[in-house]
Design a protein around this motif. Structure first.
Motif, mmCIF file in Angstrom:
data_model
loop_
_atom_site.group_PDB
_atom_site.id
_atom_site.type_symbol
_atom_site.label_atom_id
_atom_site.label_comp_id
_atom_site.label_asym_id
_atom_site.label_seq_id
_atom_site.Cartn_x
_atom_site.Cartn_y
_atom_site.Cartn_z
ATOM 1 N N SER A 192 0.817 -1.204 0.000
ATOM 2 C CA SER A 192 0.000 0.000 0.000
ATOM 3 C C SER A 192 0.858 1.265 0.000
ATOM 4 O O SER A 192 0.411 2.334 -0.402
ATOM 5 C CB SER A 192 -0.930 0.005 1.219
ATOM 6 O OG SER A 192 -0.165 -0.126 2.416
ATOM 7 N N SER A 193 2.088 1.120 0.426
ATOM 8 C CA SER A 193 3.000 2.258 0.340
ATOM 9 C C SER A 193 3.623 2.283 -1.051
ATOM 10 O O SER A 193 3.411 1.395 -1.857
ATOM 11 C CB SER A 193 4.103 2.126 1.397
ATOM 12 O OG SER A 193 4.982 1.072 1.053
ATOM 13 N N ASP A 194 4.389 3.313 -1.336
ATOM 14 C CA ASP A 194 5.039 3.436 -2.633
ATOM 15 C C ASP A 194 6.366 2.691 -2.687
ATOM 16 O O ASP A 194 7.045 2.718 -3.709
ATOM 17 C CB ASP A 194 5.265 4.919 -2.978
ATOM 18 C CG ASP A 194 3.959 5.658 -3.218
ATOM 19 O OD1 ASP A 194 2.990 4.984 -3.622
ATOM 20 O OD2 ASP A 194 3.920 6.879 -2.989
ATOM 21 N N GLU A 195 6.737 2.046 -1.598
ATOM 22 C CA GLU A 195 8.031 1.360 -1.536
ATOM 23 C C GLU A 195 7.932 -0.016 -2.190
ATOM 24 O O GLU A 195 7.205 -0.886 -1.716
ATOM 25 C CB GLU A 195 8.479 1.206 -0.086
ATOM 26 C CG GLU A 195 9.848 0.576 0.074
ATOM 27 C CD GLU A 195 10.969 1.504 -0.386
ATOM 28 O OE1 GLU A 195 12.072 1.006 -0.638
ATOM 29 O OE2 GLU A 195 10.735 2.726 -0.482
ATOM 30 N N PRO A 196 8.653 -0.264 -3.298
ATOM 31 C CA PRO A 196 8.616 -1.577 -3.947
ATOM 32 C C PRO A 196 9.142 -2.665 -3.027
ATOM 33 O O PRO A 196 10.143 -2.481 -2.321
ATOM 34 C CB PRO A 196 9.538 -1.400 -5.159
ATOM 35 C CG PRO A 196 9.550 0.076 -5.408
ATOM 36 C CD PRO A 196 9.470 0.701 -4.043
ATOM 37 N N SER A 197 8.457 -3.800 -3.009
ATOM 38 C CA SER A 197 8.889 -4.940 -2.206
ATOM 39 C C SER A 197 8.275 -6.201 -2.794
ATOM 40 O O SER A 197 7.530 -6.153 -3.772
ATOM 41 C CB SER A 197 8.450 -4.764 -0.744
ATOM 42 O OG SER A 197 7.037 -4.684 -0.658
ATOM 43 N N GLY A 198 8.613 -7.349 -2.191
ATOM 44 C CA GLY A 198 8.078 -8.614 -2.673
ATOM 45 C C GLY A 198 8.967 -9.228 -3.748
ATOM 46 O O GLY A 198 10.115 -8.823 -3.943
ATOM 47 N N THR A 199 8.431 -10.209 -4.458
ATOM 48 C CA THR A 199 9.173 -10.908 -5.513
ATOM 49 C C THR A 199 8.666 -10.475 -6.887
ATOM 50 O O THR A 199 7.470 -10.556 -7.162
ATOM 51 C CB THR A 199 9.026 -12.431 -5.377
ATOM 52 O OG1 THR A 199 9.570 -12.859 -4.120
ATOM 53 C CG2 THR A 199 9.777 -13.147 -6.499
ATOM 54 N N LEU A 200 9.566 -10.008 -7.722
ATOM 55 C CA LEU A 200 9.244 -9.612 -9.092
ATOM 56 C C LEU A 200 9.524 -10.804 -10.001
ATOM 57 O O LEU A 200 10.679 -11.181 -10.206
ATOM 58 C CB LEU A 200 10.085 -8.409 -9.513
ATOM 59 C CG LEU A 200 9.896 -7.922 -10.948
ATOM 60 C CD1 LEU A 200 8.516 -7.311 -11.127
ATOM 61 C CD2 LEU A 200 10.990 -6.916 -11.318
ATOM 62 N N LYS A 201 8.457 -11.400 -10.531
ATOM 63 C CA LYS A 201 8.603 -12.588 -11.386
ATOM 64 C C LYS A 201 8.579 -12.157 -12.845
ATOM 65 O O LYS A 201 7.603 -11.586 -13.331
ATOM 66 C CB LYS A 201 7.489 -13.592 -11.115
ATOM 67 C CG LYS A 201 7.572 -14.258 -9.753
ATOM 68 C CD LYS A 201 6.625 -15.437 -9.645
ATOM 69 C CE LYS A 201 6.997 -16.524 -10.635
ATOM 70 N NZ LYS A 201 6.140 -17.717 -10.506
ATOM 71 N N LEU A 202 9.676 -12.452 -13.541
ATOM 72 C CA LEU A 202 9.819 -12.062 -14.937
ATOM 73 C C LEU A 202 10.004 -13.283 -15.819
ATOM 74 O O LEU A 202 10.664 -14.259 -15.418
ATOM 75 C CB LEU A 202 11.037 -11.152 -15.115
ATOM 76 C CG LEU A 202 11.100 -9.865 -14.283
ATOM 77 C CD1 LEU A 202 12.460 -9.199 -14.465
ATOM 78 C CD2 LEU A 202 9.977 -8.919 -14.668
ATOM 79 N N ILE A 203 9.444 -13.248 -17.015
ATOM 80 C CA ILE A 203 9.744 -14.244 -18.041
ATOM 81 C C ILE A 203 10.268 -13.470 -19.242
ATOM 82 O O ILE A 203 9.605 -12.560 -19.743
ATOM 83 C CB ILE A 203 8.516 -15.115 -18.404
ATOM 84 C CG1 ILE A 203 8.912 -16.139 -19.485
ATOM 85 C CG2 ILE A 203 7.306 -14.294 -18.794
ATOM 86 C CD1 ILE A 203 7.880 -17.231 -19.681
ATOM 87 N N VAL A 204 11.470 -13.779 -19.676
ATOM 88 C CA VAL A 204 12.129 -12.982 -20.716
ATOM 89 C C VAL A 204 12.700 -13.903 -21.789
ATOM 90 O O VAL A 204 13.170 -15.002 -21.500
ATOM 91 C CB VAL A 204 13.247 -12.100 -20.121
ATOM 92 C CG1 VAL A 204 12.698 -11.188 -19.023
ATOM 93 C CG2 VAL A 204 14.384 -12.946 -19.563
ATOM 94 N N GLU A 205 12.641 -13.438 -23.019
ATOM 95 C CA GLU A 205 13.275 -14.214 -24.073
ATOM 96 C C GLU A 205 14.778 -13.976 -24.021
ATOM 97 O O GLU A 205 15.255 -12.941 -23.523
ATOM 98 C CB GLU A 205 12.692 -13.873 -25.436
ATOM 99 C CG GLU A 205 13.152 -12.614 -26.073
ATOM 100 C CD GLU A 205 12.966 -12.699 -27.580
ATOM 101 O OE1 GLU A 205 13.981 -12.530 -28.269
ATOM 102 O OE2 GLU A 205 11.842 -12.920 -28.060
ATOM 103 N N ARG A 206 15.527 -14.956 -24.515
ATOM 104 C CA ARG A 206 16.982 -14.940 -24.347
ATOM 105 C C ARG A 206 17.628 -13.672 -24.903
ATOM 106 O O ARG A 206 18.626 -13.177 -24.367
ATOM 107 C CB ARG A 206 17.587 -16.183 -25.003
ATOM 108 C CG ARG A 206 19.070 -16.366 -24.745
ATOM 109 C CD ARG A 206 19.536 -17.743 -25.156
ATOM 110 N NE ARG A 206 18.891 -18.769 -24.356
ATOM 111 C CZ ARG A 206 19.293 -19.119 -23.129
ATOM 112 N NH1 ARG A 206 20.325 -18.497 -22.565
ATOM 113 N NH2 ARG A 206 18.661 -20.066 -22.468
ATOM 114 N N LEU A 207 17.073 -13.136 -25.970
ATOM 115 C CA LEU A 207 17.612 -11.921 -26.567
ATOM 116 C C LEU A 207 17.694 -10.778 -25.570
ATOM 117 O O LEU A 207 18.572 -9.913 -25.654
ATOM 118 C CB LEU A 207 16.729 -11.508 -27.759
ATOM 119 C CG LEU A 207 17.013 -10.160 -28.417
ATOM 120 C CD1 LEU A 207 18.393 -10.164 -29.058
ATOM 121 C CD2 LEU A 207 15.952 -9.845 -29.449
ATOM 122 N N ALA A 208 16.780 -10.769 -24.587
ATOM 123 C CA ALA A 208 16.720 -9.666 -23.632
ATOM 124 C C ALA A 208 17.846 -9.714 -22.598
ATOM 125 O O ALA A 208 18.089 -8.712 -21.918
ATOM 126 C CB ALA A 208 15.372 -9.672 -22.916
#
Length: 303
Positions: free
Chosen positions: A89-105
């Motif tokens: 609820s605050s503006d402070e980023p937290s938690g786990t950021l789950k990303l799926i990326v292609e190899r080129l990235a």
């Protein structure tokens, strides 16, 4: 008899479906494999149908399991996102950021921005899956993905990361000295081409061109077939044949003089590398922080 918990076993079911392994699901949920198995058995008894095919080597969804997964995975993701929004609820980023990326990235986006991102937001854990197959974006619980724009689902919000790039045919200077350069797409019939078998689909990628205002699709002919883009470029740079790629994918080899583009005038159009996410996910502070980091990189790439 007490009232049965409607959600009993669903977390375990989703974890097994995602990991295709009871042992790995147990690690994700930080419980024992026995506890996972018991929860699954309770759920299957309640539904009156087996949800997984089990062998000593692998586990896979039954038809009933696939139906259940299709129905509850989006709802589970919505619940998870809602909880995270409440926690954040605050503006402070937290938690786990789950990303799926292609190899080129990896070399163009992930590796350049990740050190600064992790330093700026120490309360955010980053979980990255490298894959060119993004069909399970929702079911996999990903917050954001990076993919070539033409492959991104229309309902997603997309942010361009790379300058526009064109699709073309590439070969090494040595190959062109020996065999000449194709001048029109039809000339490719007289050249050795390195074919690309798409992972997860199994088909041979057809080379696409725009000739006289008409779309032309050619299945390349040649003795070599691979399913890895980097290997394909390396083989072409050794003079073993022509490949079909983008000016962005091959930028490193072009800069080093190992590959040269041809048939650029017949390119079917420009594309790009994009960060994408759902409308709901874009409001999460951790996702907003990653979008900002990617936007800064985009400005550097465009400079």
């Amino acid at each position: 008899m007490g009232r049965q918990d409607t959600f009993d076993g669903l977390s375990e079911f989703l974890a097994i479906a995602k990991r295709q392994s009871i042992r790995k699901a147990a690690l994700d949920l930080e419980v024992t494999p026995g506890a996972i198995s018991q929860a699954l058995q309770r759920l299957e008894r309640r539904l009156g149908a087996p949800l997984f095919h089990r062998t000593t080597r692998r586990i896979s969804l039954t038809e009933a399991g696939e139906t259940l997964l299709a129905k509850i995975a989006p709802a589970a993701r919505l619940i998870e996102t809602s909880l995270e929004e409440t926690l954040q609820s605050s503006d402070e980023p937290s938690g786990t950021l789950k990303l799926i990326v292609e190899r080129l990235a990896l070399p163009h986006v992930i590796e350049p921005i990740l050190p600064a991102f992790c330093e700026a937001w120490p309360n955010v854990k980053v979980d990255i899956t490298v894959s060119n197959k993004h069909d399970d974006f929702i079911a996999g619980g990903y917050d954001a993905g990076i993919l070539i724009g033409s492959y991104i689902a229309k309902e997603m919000i997309a942010v361009r990361l790379s300058p526009p790039f064109k699709w073309a045919v590439f070969g090494s200077p040595d190959y062109f000295r020996k065999y000449g350069r194709p001048r029109v797409p039809g000339d490719l019939a007289g050249h050795q081409c390195i074919r690309y078998r798409r992972p997860g689909k199994g088909d041979i990628y057809r080379w696409e061109f725009l000739e006289d205002g008409q779309s032309v699709s050619i299945e390349p002919i040649g003795p070599l077939t691979v399913n890895d883009g980097k290997l394909m470029q390396n083989l072409a740079s050794q003079g073993l044949g022509l490949i079909y790629s983008s000016t962005f994918h091959a930028s490193g080899k072009i800069a080093d003089g190992q590959l040269e583009p041809v048939l650029l005038d017949y390119s079917p159009g420009s594309d790009g590398l994009f960060l994408y996410f759902t409308k709901t996910a874009q409001n999460l502070p951790k996702v907003r922080a990653f979008i900002d980091a990617c936007s800064q990189l985009r400005r550097l790439l465009a400079a």
